[in-house]
Write a protein that holds these residues in place. Structure first.
Motif, mmCIF file in Angstrom:
data_model
loop_
_atom_site.group_PDB
_atom_site.id
_atom_site.type_symbol
_atom_site.label_atom_id
_atom_site.label_comp_id
_atom_site.label_asym_id
_atom_site.label_seq_id
_atom_site.Cartn_x
_atom_site.Cartn_y
_atom_site.Cartn_z
ATOM 1 N N TYR A 81 -10.831 -8.219 -7.479
ATOM 2 C CA TYR A 81 -10.931 -8.497 -6.075
ATOM 3 C C TYR A 81 -11.146 -7.450 -5.424
ATOM 4 N N ALA A 82 -11.894 -7.685 -4.150
ATOM 5 C CA ALA A 82 -12.325 -6.571 -3.407
ATOM 6 C C ALA A 82 -11.063 -5.860 -2.692
ATOM 7 N N ARG A 83 -9.912 -6.710 -2.488
ATOM 8 C CA ARG A 83 -8.773 -5.809 -1.723
ATOM 9 C C ARG A 83 -8.126 -5.020 -2.698
ATOM 10 N N ARG A 84 -8.488 -4.831 -3.971
ATOM 11 C CA ARG A 84 -7.807 -3.820 -4.836
ATOM 12 C C ARG A 84 -8.234 -2.519 -4.147
ATOM 13 N N TRP A 85 -9.363 -2.328 -3.526
ATOM 14 C CA TRP A 85 -9.354 -0.989 -2.842
ATOM 15 C C TRP A 85 -8.614 -0.663 -1.540
ATOM 16 N N VAL A 86 -8.269 -1.950 -1.100
ATOM 17 C CA VAL A 86 -7.337 -1.716 -0.096
ATOM 18 C C VAL A 86 -5.993 -1.014 -0.401
ATOM 19 N N PHE A 87 -5.570 -1.940 -1.502
ATOM 20 C CA PHE A 87 -4.205 -1.292 -2.326
ATOM 21 C C PHE A 87 -4.513 -0.022 -2.615
ATOM 22 N N LEU A 88 -5.413 0.541 -3.126
ATOM 23 C CA LEU A 88 -5.734 1.878 -3.624
ATOM 24 C C LEU A 88 -5.638 2.878 -2.247
ATOM 25 N N LEU A 89 -6.242 2.213 -1.283
ATOM 26 C CA LEU A 89 -6.374 3.228 0.027
ATOM 27 C C LEU A 89 -4.735 3.176 0.577
ATOM 28 N N SER A 125 -4.676 12.336 -4.548
ATOM 29 C CA SER A 125 -4.455 12.256 -3.206
ATOM 30 C C SER A 125 -3.246 13.134 -2.783
ATOM 31 N N ASN A 126 -2.310 13.363 -4.038
ATOM 32 C CA ASN A 126 -1.165 14.238 -3.648
ATOM 33 C C ASN A 126 -1.534 15.604 -3.607
ATOM 34 N N PRO A 127 -2.299 16.285 -4.465
ATOM 35 C CA PRO A 127 -2.788 17.586 -4.204
ATOM 36 C C PRO A 127 -3.541 17.883 -2.909
ATOM 37 N N LEU A 128 -4.383 16.740 -2.779
ATOM 38 C CA LEU A 128 -5.047 16.848 -1.561
ATOM 39 C C LEU A 128 -3.943 17.113 -0.245
ATOM 40 N N GLY A 129 -2.991 16.289 -0.145
ATOM 41 C CA GLY A 129 -2.124 16.556 0.984
ATOM 42 C C GLY A 129 -1.581 17.584 0.728
ATOM 43 N N ILE A 130 -1.146 18.537 -0.274
ATOM 44 C CA ILE A 130 -0.935 19.795 -0.396
ATOM 45 C C ILE A 130 -2.047 20.800 0.167
ATOM 46 N N SER A 136 -2.981 5.833 -1.977
ATOM 47 C CA SER A 136 -3.448 7.177 -1.758
ATOM 48 C C SER A 136 -3.086 7.729 -0.372
ATOM 49 N N LEU A 137 -3.336 6.961 0.731
ATOM 50 C CA LEU A 137 -3.022 7.697 2.081
ATOM 51 C C LEU A 137 -1.259 7.878 2.131
ATOM 52 N N LEU A 138 -0.559 6.976 1.378
ATOM 53 C CA LEU A 138 1.018 7.181 1.261
ATOM 54 C C LEU A 138 1.312 8.498 0.571
ATOM 55 N N SER A 139 0.474 8.649 -0.533
ATOM 56 C CA SER A 139 0.755 9.710 -1.505
ATOM 57 C C SER A 139 0.411 11.037 -0.678
ATOM 58 N N CYS A 140 -0.817 11.118 0.036
ATOM 59 C CA CYS A 140 -1.221 12.154 0.729
ATOM 60 C C CYS A 140 -0.187 12.645 1.786
ATOM 61 N N ALA A 192 2.967 7.117 9.655
ATOM 62 C CA ALA A 192 2.659 5.614 10.422
ATOM 63 C C ALA A 192 1.631 4.598 9.961
ATOM 64 N N LEU A 193 0.329 5.309 9.847
ATOM 65 C CA LEU A 193 -0.913 4.704 9.312
ATOM 66 C C LEU A 193 -0.680 4.012 8.017
ATOM 67 N N ALA A 194 0.045 4.861 6.859
ATOM 68 C CA ALA A 194 0.436 4.199 5.575
ATOM 69 C C ALA A 194 1.467 3.299 5.815
ATOM 70 N N CYS A 195 2.169 3.374 6.517
ATOM 71 C CA CYS A 195 3.234 2.286 6.654
ATOM 72 C C CYS A 195 2.701 0.936 7.104
ATOM 73 N N LEU A 196 1.871 1.084 8.188
ATOM 74 C CA LEU A 196 1.408 -0.025 8.792
ATOM 75 C C LEU A 196 0.354 -0.600 7.544
ATOM 76 N N LEU A 197 -0.451 -0.038 7.029
ATOM 77 C CA LEU A 197 -1.529 -0.563 6.100
ATOM 78 C C LEU A 197 -0.509 -1.179 4.796
ATOM 79 N N ALA A 198 0.358 -0.619 4.346
ATOM 80 C CA ALA A 198 1.027 -1.310 3.218
ATOM 81 C C ALA A 198 1.921 -2.433 3.602
#
Length: 524
Positions: free
Chosen positions: A36-44, A180-185, A47-51, A214-220
């Motif tokens: 499903y295409a929405r798998r990329w939304v889940f991954l986003l 995405s975690n080391p990217l946040g570092i 990833s945003l939350l981890s970053c 806040a964006l990660a919280c809203l998206l999730a």
């Protein structure tokens, strides 16, 4: 009565053809494997939350002096704002594994997003226009909430890749979520010094870090609708988390290959955590500036992300998880030996920059591959348990290794070239660095010599028992005189989509049957 033929092409989702020209019913007992295409939304969202979580972790460290002076804190208190992540992850890591495998991926992600967002808000309270009696309490409480969120999000990429992505995209999806975690570092190390030039800039820095949380919280919260897709993307996904939490942990402990992988790569995580935390202290003792230390740390992460991208694409195509892991760790051990020797010399800026780049390229890039390998060797234990236990062991070993390395330092007796902060006596890190290189070599040798495992999830998807046919009850028997051969019917399957299979004895000669077996079509 219908029976659906299925073929899988590289880079495309599973497509179902029906000999009668219609697709399979939604009410079939066994759903058609699809993505499903929405798998990329889940991954986003993950990833945003981890970053965001990683930026909150190290946002204080690059501007520690300014924070300590403005809020009248000691450097030990500032260091605890980072160390609390390691301390919290050890006792709460196991609880996070249970939440991930029992509550589900969606619930764990949303809970982690809200904890992360709440922690980012709590850190900003001392910057309000009111007198706060104990700013350190708010800082530490906010960091503790973010540390709890990390235990939930750090193991999510492996589970997300298994549940939502097809077999040929799993390693790439895991790589994106993990790196995405080391990217946040990297973002924290670059952004914090750029934002904070004076004490008055601290509220702006803390406010800016709230935005991605806040964006990660809203998206999730708004965009994640389910933990698993309606139809699994692969046979392995259909069997995901088939073991209970406690029984899964028991199976992991009894799995010799997994224990070797967890201890050895957990030690690698501890070594890399110690390297990242102590890099500035090691280099300044030999005359290198803080700016150069920051450059080396940035090169370490950038080349690690680049290497993870290339290695993820490679193992997605070849499935050489074990070979890639062993070769990468061998090259990492040799590079660590070079760093232990060269870092004790003065004026070797180019060599040190190259070595830090290679450490990231060889060592950091292996992390997502190892998480996939952990799932492969422990299947059908849940992905959250197999990846999360390695993370918990890595944090515990990291604390022990960091304490050991700092305990082995000695005061330098010879001429000093130190550029460390004024008032700090220069330290000799020679013994500690040799120990770090030795530990890395020992972990690598044990893994190379004793680790060997079949890819159980891949075997279940391809070489294991055949999947149930996608039929309502019985397969449709179609006379060869009624249906033209595939080559003349206008349906051209992708190369490699068909495989020969002996005809069942129950079918008369001259008849055709389409059945799905692990994403491939069989014809008789």
């Amino acid at each position: 009565m219908k029976c659906t033929q299925t073929a899988e092409t590289t880079g495309d989702r599973l497509e179902a053809w029906d000999r009668s020209g219609t697709s399979a019913n939604a009410g079939d007992e066994v759903p058609v494997p699809r993505v499903y295409a929405r798998r990329w939304v889940f991954l986003l969202a993950v990833s945003l939350l981890s970053c965001s979580n990683a930026t909150l972790w190290l946002s204080f460290a690059p501007v520690a002096d300014t924070i300590a002076q403005h809020f009248l804190l000691s450097m030990e208190q500032i260091n605890w704002l980072s160390l609390v992540y390691l301390v919290v992850s050890i006792p709460f890591g196991m609880a996070a594994i249970w939440v991930l495998d029992s509550v589900g991926l969606r619930g764990a992600t949303i809970l982690g997003a809200w904890l992360n967002f709440a922690g980012s808000l709590l850190r900003a309270v001392p910057c309000l226009d009111v007198r706060i009696p104990s700013p350190f309490a708010f800082f530490l409480s906010g960091q503790s909430l973010c540390a709890l969120a990390q235990t939930l999000v750090i193991s999510s990429p492996a589970k997300l890749a298994a549940l939502w992505f097809p077999e040929h995209q799993r390693a790439t999806a895991n790589m994106i979520g993990t790196m995405s975690n080391p990217l946040g570092i990297l973002v924290a190390n670059v952004l914090s010094p750029a934002l904070v030039k004076k004490a008055e800039d601290i509220p702006m820095m803390l406010g800016i870090y709230i935005i991605p949380a806040a964006l990660a919280c809203l998206l999730a919260t708004a965009c994640l609708w389910e933990s698993v897709p309606p139809s699994p993307p692969s046979t392995g996904a259909a069997s995901s988390t088939s073991e209970s939490f406690l029984h899964g942990l028991k199976l992991l402990i009894q799995n010799k290959a997994y224990v070797i992988l967890a201890i050895c790569f957990g030690g690698g995580i501890g070594i890399f955590s110690s390297f990242s935390a102590l890099l500035e202290q090691i280099l300044c003792a030999n005359g290198y500036s803080n700016e150069f230390s920051g450059l080396c740390g940035a090169l370490f992460i950038v080349f690690g992300i680049l290497g993870a991208l290339l290695l993820g694409l490679y193992v997605d195509r070849t499935k050489h998880f074990t070979e890639a892991t062993k070769i990468g760790l061998c090259l990492t051990s040799m590079t660590f030996v070079a760093f232990a020797l060269v870092s004790q010399l003065q004026g070797q800026t180019f060599a040190l920059a190259a070595i830090c780049s290679l450490l990231g390229l060889f060592g950091f890039s292996v992390a997502p591959v190892v998480m996939e390998l952990a799932v492969e060797c422990s299947f059908p234990v849940g992905e959250g348990a197999s990846a999360g236990l390695i993370f918990v062991l890595g944090q515990a070993e990291g604390v022990l290794i960091m304490l050991l390395l700092t305990a082995l330092t000695m005061r330098r007796t010879g001429p000093s070239f130190s550029t460390c902060q004024q008032g700090e006596e220069p330290l000799d890190w020679t013994v500690s660095l040799l120990l770090m290189a030795g530990l890395c070599t020992v972990f690598t040798c044990v893994l190379v010599l004793f680790f060997n495992t079949p890819y159980r999830r891949l075997e279940a998807e391809s070489g294991g028992p055949p999947s149930p046919r996608i039929c309502d009850r019985e397969p449709t028997i179609i006379s060869s005189t009624q249906v033209p051969p595939l080559e003349t019917s206008g349906l051209t399957p992708p190369a490699g989509a068909l495989q020969e299979a002996p005809c069942p004895a129950s079918l008369p000669k001259g008849h055709s049957e389409w059945a799905e077996t692990s994403g491939k079509a069989e014809t008789c």
